[in-house]
Structure formats: structure tokens, C-alpha cells
Design a protein around this motif. Sequence first.
Motif, mmCIF file in Angstrom:
data_model
loop_
_atom_site.group_PDB
_atom_site.id
_atom_site.type_symbol
_atom_site.label_atom_id
_atom_site.label_comp_id
_atom_site.label_asym_id
_atom_site.label_seq_id
_atom_site.Cartn_x
_atom_site.Cartn_y
_atom_site.Cartn_z
ATOM 1 N N MET A 95 0.848 -1.177 0.000
ATOM 2 C CA MET A 95 0.000 0.000 0.000
ATOM 3 C C MET A 95 0.895 1.241 0.000
ATOM 4 O O MET A 95 1.819 1.339 0.792
ATOM 5 N N PRO A 96 0.620 2.223 -0.875
ATOM 6 C CA PRO A 96 1.436 3.442 -0.900
ATOM 7 C C PRO A 96 1.375 4.172 0.434
ATOM 8 O O PRO A 96 0.378 4.115 1.152
ATOM 9 N N LEU A 97 2.450 4.877 0.744
ATOM 10 C CA LEU A 97 2.558 5.583 2.026
ATOM 11 C C LEU A 97 1.427 6.574 2.222
ATOM 12 O O LEU A 97 0.845 6.650 3.299
ATOM 13 N N ALA A 98 1.067 7.333 1.179
ATOM 14 C CA ALA A 98 0.008 8.338 1.312
ATOM 15 C C ALA A 98 -1.334 7.687 1.648
ATOM 16 O O ALA A 98 -2.085 8.187 2.479
ATOM 17 N N THR A 99 -1.635 6.559 1.029
ATOM 18 C CA THR A 99 -2.895 5.870 1.296
ATOM 19 C C THR A 99 -2.903 5.299 2.706
ATOM 20 O O THR A 99 -3.879 5.407 3.425
ATOM 21 N N ARG A 100 -1.790 4.693 3.106
ATOM 22 C CA ARG A 100 -1.698 4.117 4.448
ATOM 23 C C ARG A 100 -1.833 5.199 5.510
ATOM 24 O O ARG A 100 -2.544 5.041 6.488
ATOM 25 N N ALA A 101 -1.184 6.348 5.308
ATOM 26 C CA ALA A 101 -1.242 7.439 6.286
ATOM 27 C C ALA A 101 -2.654 8.005 6.390
ATOM 28 O O ALA A 101 -3.093 8.401 7.460
ATOM 29 N N ALA A 102 -3.383 8.046 5.288
ATOM 30 C CA ALA A 102 -4.734 8.589 5.303
ATOM 31 C C ALA A 102 -5.687 7.682 6.089
ATOM 32 O O ALA A 102 -6.654 8.148 6.660
ATOM 33 N N ARG A 103 -5.395 6.388 6.158
ATOM 34 C CA ARG A 103 -6.276 5.450 6.846
ATOM 35 C C ARG A 103 -5.836 5.151 8.272
ATOM 36 O O ARG A 103 -6.569 4.545 9.022
ATOM 37 N N GLU A 104 -4.646 5.511 8.640
ATOM 38 C CA GLU A 104 -4.119 5.180 9.956
ATOM 39 C C GLU A 104 -4.659 6.146 11.009
ATOM 40 O O GLU A 104 -4.537 7.349 10.864
ATOM 41 N N PRO A 105 -5.281 5.634 12.071
ATOM 42 C CA PRO A 105 -5.809 6.536 13.101
ATOM 43 C C PRO A 105 -4.673 7.232 13.858
ATOM 44 O O PRO A 105 -3.561 6.709 13.957
ATOM 45 N N LEU A 106 -4.991 8.385 14.412
ATOM 46 C CA LEU A 106 -3.990 9.198 15.088
ATOM 47 C C LEU A 106 -3.343 8.468 16.256
ATOM 48 O O LEU A 106 -2.151 8.606 16.486
ATOM 49 N N HIS A 107 -4.095 7.632 16.971
ATOM 50 C CA HIS A 107 -3.524 6.937 18.125
ATOM 51 C C HIS A 107 -2.484 5.899 17.705
ATOM 52 O O HIS A 107 -1.731 5.404 18.529
ATOM 53 N N ALA A 108 -2.413 5.568 16.410
ATOM 54 C CA ALA A 108 -1.425 4.605 15.932
ATOM 55 C C ALA A 108 -0.052 5.257 15.733
ATOM 56 O O ALA A 108 0.949 4.565 15.612
ATOM 57 N N TYR A 109 -0.004 6.574 15.706
ATOM 58 C CA TYR A 109 1.256 7.299 15.530
ATOM 59 C C TYR A 109 1.987 7.407 16.857
ATOM 60 O O TYR A 109 1.376 7.342 17.926
ATOM 61 N N THR A 110 3.278 7.612 16.788
ATOM 62 C CA THR A 110 4.058 7.950 17.977
ATOM 63 C C THR A 110 4.844 9.199 17.671
ATOM 64 O O THR A 110 5.298 9.412 16.544
ATOM 65 N N CYS A 111 4.991 10.027 18.669
ATOM 66 C CA CYS A 111 5.783 11.240 18.533
ATOM 67 C C CYS A 111 7.248 10.815 18.388
ATOM 68 O O CYS A 111 7.744 10.045 19.211
ATOM 69 N N PRO A 112 7.958 11.288 17.375
ATOM 70 C CA PRO A 112 9.348 10.885 17.202
ATOM 71 C C PRO A 112 10.294 11.461 18.259
ATOM 72 O O PRO A 112 11.436 11.046 18.350
ATOM 73 N N ILE A 113 9.804 12.362 19.088
ATOM 74 C CA ILE A 113 10.651 12.936 20.134
ATOM 75 C C ILE A 113 10.477 12.181 21.446
ATOM 76 O O ILE A 113 11.443 11.701 22.029
ATOM 77 N N CYS A 114 9.233 12.030 21.916
ATOM 78 C CA CYS A 114 9.009 11.362 23.209
ATOM 79 C C CYS A 114 8.612 9.890 23.056
ATOM 80 O O CYS A 114 8.516 9.171 24.040
ATOM 81 N N LEU A 115 8.354 9.450 21.824
ATOM 82 C CA LEU A 115 7.993 8.066 21.502
ATOM 83 C C LEU A 115 6.699 7.594 22.160
ATOM 84 O O LEU A 115 6.515 6.410 22.411
ATOM 85 N N ALA A 116 5.786 8.507 22.419
ATOM 86 C CA ALA A 116 4.467 8.201 22.967
ATOM 87 C C ALA A 116 3.411 8.682 21.967
ATOM 88 O O ALA A 116 3.724 9.455 21.055
ATOM 89 N N PRO A 117 2.159 8.219 22.101
ATOM 90 C CA PRO A 117 1.112 8.771 21.235
ATOM 91 C C PRO A 117 1.056 10.289 21.410
ATOM 92 O O PRO A 117 1.186 10.789 22.531
ATOM 93 N N PRO A 118 0.916 11.039 20.322
ATOM 94 C CA PRO A 118 0.973 12.500 20.401
ATOM 95 C C PRO A 118 -0.114 13.114 21.277
ATOM 96 O O PRO A 118 -1.285 12.789 21.145
ATOM 97 N N THR A 119 0.292 13.978 22.185
ATOM 98 C CA THR A 119 -0.617 14.766 23.005
ATOM 99 C C THR A 119 -0.705 16.140 22.348
ATOM 100 O O THR A 119 0.316 16.724 22.020
ATOM 101 N N ASN A 120 -1.915 16.651 22.155
ATOM 102 C CA ASN A 120 -2.098 17.897 21.410
ATOM 103 C C ASN A 120 -1.353 17.795 20.079
ATOM 104 O O ASN A 120 -0.497 18.609 19.761
ATOM 105 N N ALA A 121 -1.680 16.750 19.322
ATOM 106 C CA ALA A 121 -0.989 16.435 18.072
ATOM 107 C C ALA A 121 -0.901 17.652 17.159
ATOM 108 O O ALA A 121 -1.863 18.407 17.006
#
Length: 89
Positions: free
Chosen positions: A1-27
Motif C-alpha cells: 500500500m502506498p505511504l500516502a494511502t496508508r497514512a490517510a487510513r491510519e488513526p492518530l492513536h497509531a502514531y508515535t511522537c518521534p521525540i518522546c515516543l508516545a502517542p501525540p498529546t495535542n498532536a
Amino acid sequence: MPLATRAAREPLHAYTCPICLAPPTNATLTPCGHILCGECLFTAVNAAVMRTGITGLGARCPVCRASIPGWDGRGGGVIGLQPRIMISL
């Protein structure tokens, strides 16, 4: 699956902040497409601006170092993300 399509379908809680490595707070979304915690982004960018002494054009994404045009230290140049639905258990 292309990156743009995957990113559009991925819920926000599935991401991690690249700085603190936790789900983003006030994303927050940078112009280059990185999602970080609002506090992590502001702390990293403001520290870099203070270190270099260059304001405005000196603001860069802490992940890829792309310029953040319109940075004013108060949210200019980035987009705050709001969840559409929140479920508590």
C-alpha cells in the motif's frame, strides 16, 4: 500500500511522537507532514531558534530539518490536529 494511502487510513492513536515516543498529546502537523506532540514540537523548535538566534526562517522541523514558514512561536506555520471522536473505557 502506498505511504500516502496508508497514512490517510491510519488513526492518530497509531502514531508515535518521534521525540518522546508516545502517542501525540495535542498532536501537531508540520508543513513537511510530521506529527508530533504540541509540547515536544514547540520545545524542540524554540530551543533550536534560541540556539541559532535566528527567528522566523530559522524554525525547522525537528525530524527532517525542513523549514517551517510562518513560525511565530505561538502556533504559526503548523496545524493542530483535533480528534473527531474520543472513546473512554
